[in-house]
Design a protein around this motif. Structure first.
Motif, PDB file in Angstrom:
ATOM      1  N   LEU A 198      32.217  41.834  26.713  1.00  0.00           N
ATOM      2  CA  LEU A 198      33.447  41.764  25.935  1.00  0.00           C
ATOM      3  C   LEU A 198      33.309  42.489  24.587  1.00  0.00           C
ATOM      4  CD1 LEU A 198      34.523  38.077  26.645  1.00  0.00           C
ATOM      5  CD2 LEU A 198      35.840  40.116  27.187  1.00  0.00           C
ATOM      6  N   ALA A 199      32.170  42.295  23.927  1.00  0.00           N
ATOM      7  CA  ALA A 199      31.972  42.944  22.622  1.00  0.00           C
ATOM      8  C   ALA A 199      31.887  44.459  22.769  1.00  0.00           C
ATOM      9  CB  ALA A 199      30.709  42.404  21.965  1.00  0.00           C
ATOM     10  N   ASN A 200      31.276  44.926  23.838  1.00  0.00           N
ATOM     11  CA  ASN A 200      31.114  46.355  24.049  1.00  0.00           C
ATOM     12  C   ASN A 200      32.436  47.024  24.400  1.00  0.00           C
ATOM     13  OD1 ASN A 200      29.546  48.817  24.409  1.00  0.00           O
ATOM     14  ND2 ASN A 200      29.905  48.540  26.593  1.00  0.00           N
ATOM     15  N   PHE A 201      33.258  46.337  25.209  1.00  0.00           N
ATOM     16  CA  PHE A 201      34.482  46.947  25.707  1.00  0.00           C
ATOM     17  C   PHE A 201      35.687  46.715  24.799  1.00  0.00           C
ATOM     18  CE2 PHE A 201      36.442  49.173  29.133  1.00  0.00           C
ATOM     19  CZ  PHE A 201      37.754  48.756  29.136  1.00  0.00           C
ATOM     20  N   PHE A 202      35.773  45.531  24.202  1.00  0.00           N
ATOM     21  CA  PHE A 202      36.956  45.187  23.410  1.00  0.00           C
ATOM     22  C   PHE A 202      36.664  45.037  21.921  1.00  0.00           C
ATOM     23  CE2 PHE A 202      37.881  43.731  27.727  1.00  0.00           C
ATOM     24  CZ  PHE A 202      39.111  44.327  27.946  1.00  0.00           C
ATOM     25  N   GLY A 203      35.451  45.351  21.502  1.00  0.00           N
ATOM     26  CA  GLY A 203      35.143  45.357  20.090  1.00  0.00           C
ATOM     27  C   GLY A 203      35.111  43.968  19.480  1.00  0.00           C
ATOM     28  N   LEU A 204      35.600  43.883  18.247  1.00  0.00           N
ATOM     29  CA  LEU A 204      35.549  42.618  17.504  1.00  0.00           C
ATOM     30  C   LEU A 204      36.369  41.534  18.183  1.00  0.00           C
ATOM     31  CD1 LEU A 204      34.534  41.193  14.967  1.00  0.00           C
ATOM     32  CD2 LEU A 204      36.576  42.007  13.776  1.00  0.00           C
ATOM     33  N   THR A 205      37.512  41.923  18.747  1.00  0.00           N
ATOM     34  CA  THR A 205      38.356  40.924  19.440  1.00  0.00           C
ATOM     35  C   THR A 205      37.609  40.314  20.612  1.00  0.00           C
ATOM     36  OG1 THR A 205      40.354  42.126  18.814  1.00  0.00           O
ATOM     37  CG2 THR A 205      40.543  40.572  20.639  1.00  0.00           C
ATOM     38  N   GLY A 206      37.000  41.134  21.433  1.00  0.00           N
ATOM     39  CA  GLY A 206      36.240  40.629  22.571  1.00  0.00           C
ATOM     40  C   GLY A 206      35.059  39.785  22.135  1.00  0.00           C
ATOM     41  N   ALA A 207      34.396  40.181  21.034  1.00  0.00           N
ATOM     42  CA  ALA A 207      33.250  39.401  20.545  1.00  0.00           C
ATOM     43  C   ALA A 207      33.681  38.016  20.103  1.00  0.00           C
ATOM     44  CB  ALA A 207      32.580  40.163  19.387  1.00  0.00           C
ATOM     45  N   VAL A 208      34.784  37.921  19.380  1.00  0.00           N
ATOM     46  CA  VAL A 208      35.277  36.613  18.910  1.00  0.00           C
ATOM     47  C   VAL A 208      35.656  35.744  20.093  1.00  0.00           C
ATOM     48  CG1 VAL A 208      37.132  35.456  17.660  1.00  0.00           C
ATOM     49  CG2 VAL A 208      36.023  37.483  16.675  1.00  0.00           C
ATOM     50  N   ILE A 209      36.367  36.339  21.068  1.00  0.00           N
ATOM     51  CA  ILE A 209      36.767  35.557  22.252  1.00  0.00           C
ATOM     52  C   ILE A 209      35.536  35.035  22.985  1.00  0.00           C
ATOM     53  CG2 ILE A 209      37.820  35.747  24.530  1.00  0.00           C
ATOM     54  CD1 ILE A 209      39.847  37.685  23.312  1.00  0.00           C
ATOM     55  N   ALA A 210      34.544  35.880  23.167  1.00  0.00           N
ATOM     56  CA  ALA A 210      33.348  35.476  23.912  1.00  0.00           C
ATOM     57  C   ALA A 210      32.599  34.362  23.187  1.00  0.00           C
ATOM     58  CB  ALA A 210      32.440  36.688  24.114  1.00  0.00           C
ATOM     59  N   VAL A 211      32.371  34.512  21.875  1.00  0.00           N
ATOM     60  CA  VAL A 211      31.593  33.517  21.126  1.00  0.00           C
ATOM     61  C   VAL A 211      32.347  32.189  21.069  1.00  0.00           C
ATOM     62  CG1 VAL A 211      30.664  32.951  18.859  1.00  0.00           C
ATOM     63  CG2 VAL A 211      30.350  35.254  19.787  1.00  0.00           C
ATOM     64  N   VAL A 212      33.658  32.237  20.768  1.00  0.00           N
ATOM     65  CA  VAL A 212      34.448  30.981  20.640  1.00  0.00           C
ATOM     66  C   VAL A 212      34.547  30.279  21.987  1.00  0.00           C
ATOM     67  CG1 VAL A 212      36.723  30.047  20.137  1.00  0.00           C
ATOM     68  CG2 VAL A 212      35.722  31.789  18.632  1.00  0.00           C
ATOM     69  N   PHE A 213      34.881  31.028  23.028  1.00  0.00           N
ATOM     70  CA  PHE A 213      35.066  30.412  24.336  1.00  0.00           C
ATOM     71  C   PHE A 213      33.748  29.829  24.846  1.00  0.00           C
ATOM     72  CE2 PHE A 213      36.767  31.174  28.917  1.00  0.00           C
ATOM     73  CZ  PHE A 213      37.139  29.842  28.996  1.00  0.00           C
ATOM     74  N   SER A 214      32.647  30.583  24.684  1.00  0.00           N
ATOM     75  CA  SER A 214      31.353  30.074  25.140  1.00  0.00           C
ATOM     76  C   SER A 214      30.927  28.841  24.342  1.00  0.00           C
ATOM     77  CB  SER A 214      30.287  31.183  24.995  1.00  0.00           C
ATOM     78  OG  SER A 214      30.614  32.315  25.783  1.00  0.00           O
ATOM     79  N   SER A 215      31.149  28.859  23.025  1.00  0.00           N
ATOM     80  CA  SER A 215      30.773  27.719  22.186  1.00  0.00           C
ATOM     81  C   SER A 215      31.570  26.469  22.564  1.00  0.00           C
ATOM     82  CB  SER A 215      31.008  28.059  20.704  1.00  0.00           C
ATOM     83  OG  SER A 215      30.221  29.166  20.323  1.00  0.00           O
ATOM     84  N   VAL A 216      32.874  26.662  22.806  1.00  0.00           N
ATOM     85  CA  VAL A 216      33.707  25.502  23.199  1.00  0.00           C
ATOM     86  C   VAL A 216      33.201  24.909  24.506  1.00  0.00           C
ATOM     87  CG1 VAL A 216      36.011  24.836  23.971  1.00  0.00           C
ATOM     88  CG2 VAL A 216      35.737  26.260  21.932  1.00  0.00           C
ATOM     89  N   LEU A 217      32.926  25.762  25.502  1.00  0.00           N
ATOM     90  CA  LEU A 217      32.426  25.244  26.774  1.00  0.00           C
ATOM     91  C   LEU A 217      31.057  24.577  26.605  1.00  0.00           C
ATOM     92  CD1 LEU A 217      33.407  28.080  29.290  1.00  0.00           C
ATOM     93  CD2 LEU A 217      34.490  25.852  29.003  1.00  0.00           C
ATOM     94  N   LEU A 218      30.217  25.153  25.682  1.00  0.00           N
ATOM     95  CA  LEU A 218      28.916  24.553  25.425  1.00  0.00           C
ATOM     96  C   LEU A 218      29.056  23.136  24.889  1.00  0.00           C
ATOM     97  CD1 LEU A 218      25.812  24.685  25.012  1.00  0.00           C
ATOM     98  CD2 LEU A 218      26.294  25.729  22.767  1.00  0.00           C
ATOM     99  N   TRP A 219      29.917  22.954  23.892  1.00  0.00           N
ATOM    100  CA  TRP A 219      30.067  21.627  23.292  1.00  0.00           C
ATOM    101  C   TRP A 219      30.738  20.654  24.248  1.00  0.00           C
ATOM    102  CZ3 TRP A 219      32.162  24.728  18.616  1.00  0.00           C
ATOM    103  CH2 TRP A 219      31.081  25.275  17.896  1.00  0.00           C
ATOM    104  N   ILE A 220      31.713  21.179  25.058  1.00  0.00           N
ATOM    105  CA  ILE A 220      32.364  20.273  26.037  1.00  0.00           C
ATOM    106  C   ILE A 220      31.353  19.787  27.070  1.00  0.00           C
ATOM    107  CG2 ILE A 220      34.061  20.191  27.895  1.00  0.00           C
ATOM    108  CD1 ILE A 220      35.841  22.021  26.236  1.00  0.00           C
TER     109      ILE A 220
END
Length: 546
Positions: A110-132
């Motif tokens: 996501l970070a490579n293809f969509f830049g900063l937007t993809g990086a934020v989505i990946a980190v936030v979504f992964s972190s939320v699933l991690l904590w859940i």
């Protein structure tokens, strides 16, 4: 896959990039499944794990079959997001196996293809699933698991940031490379156009041109050069071979003596005449000039050879010389007879004084005509077959003294002072008779075209390698526009033509020929009305072929 802000690649390349990125995640997923099968097989029996594995394989299959280049770019984001869900499902099934590390793959994607937007989505979504998943495990955020729960999002953030920066740098480099590639293509096209134009221009001229490469090989040949030597224009290297004869039309030249090979060896020369077969059992005369070429750093960069067919010119010159020699020879006999009868008439007693004066004028002018005829015949004979030099040691100052003594009477008639300015020895190897002829011609011109009461200074000096002969006069001089023609046969300057002194225009041409046959050079510095200085430079060792 292309980075943010870059133009999308071609369809096949774009789809291939999607497939390769998903294959990497699929390989990691299979590795994780086998790991669970070995160390925690009960985790695979949970529905959430089965659903996650099925979703992962389905996503990978979709990456292969969907034509992604035909869809909006944002649709591609669905694949790495679903991969994040797959990793989350596996972590729900087994929180202790460290499966959260698999989030690295979709995060990088996501970070490579969509830049900063993809990086934020990946980190936030992964972190939320991690904590859940931590909360769903029932253990809560215990002190032993708290570092892992906090460090994984931080690690994902750093990796996503690094990927974004790397992607931007790579994108900028790709844009730069594409720009440079386009510029290189334009430069190459321009170079090809210029080369084509040069070839067209060279093929339009009547003289032959061949451009030698840095290694001495033939690079570019025009059609005229190929016709002159009977070569294939597409094979410039064939110019190294061939049959040619020296200027005498009979002495064959060795391969090393061919003008092309001399130029390839780095030699420079002007108007070297050789005779080559014309393809019809005859010979044609070719005049060749070679010049070395240099690159922007001053290093040798090959050479250019220019060849001209001068057969017609040489034939015309020879015909002119034959005509001049024939006419001069026919004139010499009756003129000798006229002078003889004038002498007889002057010897008769009782000839009235006015008649005697007229006969004296006739005699002087007749002798001048006979002298001109002799000069013309001598020049014609020299052009046809120059006499060989008789080489011996010569003391040039002795030659100067003899020449001055011989011309002193003519100089005194016009109050011209002739003096030798040097006395040190100037010894060289040469033909004493021909060197005397050189000095006589120069001294004769210096006196003949001097002003009344003028002066002539001459001298010779030498070092271990070179002898210099200098003749300086205070005469009428030569204009800048006529100086380049001064050695041409039969040329006489406008100042001479307007004056009372007459000449054939052959003396300086003969003088230069004799000097060059001795391996020397002659230079003239003159200004109209200010006199003339002639400098002859001769090698002490004599001519090289002596």
């Amino acid at each position: 896959m292309p980075g943010p802000g870059e133009p999308r690649r071609s369809g096949a390349a774009f789809d291939r990039s999607v497939v390769l990125s998903q294959l990497l995640f699929g390989a990691a997923l299979i590795t994780a499944v086998f790991t669970l099968l070995l160390f925690s097989p009960e985790a695979l029996t949970r529905p959430v794990a089965s659903a996650g594995i099925a979703l992962g394989f389905a996503t990978t299959g979709a990456a292969f079959v969907v034509p992604w280049h035909r869809l909006p770019r944002a649709w591609v984001m669905a694949i790495p997001i679903l991969d994040i869900l797959v990793v989350g499902a596996l972590r729900f099934a087994e929180t202790e196996a460290g499966l959260g590390l698999l989030w690295l793959f979709p995060t990088i994607w996501l970070a490579n293809f969509f830049g900063l937007t993809g990086a934020v989505i990946a980190v936030v979504f992964s972190s939320v699933l991690l904590w859940i998943s931590e909360l769903a495990s029932g253990d809560g955020f215990s002190t032993t698991r708290l570092p892992a729960v906090l460090l994984l999002p931080v690690a994902l953030t750093f990796i996503a940031t690094s990927t974004v920066l790397s992607s931007r740098r790579a994108g900028a480099q790709r844009v730069l490379l594409r720009t440079q590639a386009r510029q290189l293509e334009r430069t190459l096209r321009n170079a090809k156009r210029q080369e084509q134009r040069l070839a067209e221009v060279l093929n339009a001229v009547e003289f032959g041109v061949i451009r030698l490469g840095r290694d001495g090989g033939g690079g570019t040949m025009n059609a005229a050069y190929a016709r002159l030597y009977g070569l294939d224009v597409a094979d410039p290297g064939a110019a190294r071979e061939g049959v040619a004869f020296a200027a005498d039309r009979s002495t064959p030249l060795g391969l090393a003596e061919l003008p092309f090979n001399r130029a390839a060896a780095g030699e420079e020369f002007d108007d070297v005449v050789t005779w080559v077969p014309d393809g019809a059992s005859g010979l044609r005369a070719v005049s060749v000039t070679a010049r070395r070429l240099y690159d922007e750093d001053g290093e040798p960069d090959g050479a250019v050879v220019v060849a001209r067919d001068v057969t017609a010119e040489l034939t015309a010159v020879r015909a002119r010389d034959d005509l001049v020699a024939s006419v001069s020879h026919e004139l010499r006999t009756p003129m000798t007879s006229v002078l003889g009868y004038i002498d007889l008439s002057l010897e008769v007693d009782g000839v009235p004084e006015p008649v005697r004066r007229n006969l004296g004028v006739m005699q002087r002018n007749g002798e001048r005509v006979l002298e001109l005829i002799g000069s013309i015949l001598q020049a014609a004979r020299r052009a046809e077959s120059p006499e060989p030099l008789t080489i011996a040691e010569v003391e040039l100052n002795t030659v100067l003294a003899d020449a001055v003594e011989a011309i002193r009477v003519r100089a005194e008639e016009r109050d011209i002072e002739v003096r030798v300015t040097t006395s040190e020895p100037a010894v060289l190897r040469g033909d004493a008779f021909r060197l005397r002829q050189v000095v006589d011609n120069l001294l004769s011109n210096a006196v003949k075209y001097n002003r009344q009461g003028g002066e002539v200074a001459l001298g010779a000096t030498a070092d271990d390698e070179t002898v210099w002969l200098v003749v300086r006069d205070s005469g009428i001089g030569i204009g800048d526009d006529e100086l380049p023609k001064i050695f041409d046969r039969f040329f006489r300057s406008s100042a001479v033509r307007r004056g009372t002194e007459h000449g054939s225009g052959l003396g300086l041409g003969i003088t230069r020929e004799l000097v060059e046959r001795h391996g020397g050079t002659i230079d003239i510095d003159s200004e109209a009305g200010q006199g003339t200085t002639v400098i002859v430079t001769l090698p002490v060792r004599g001519p090289e072929d002596a």
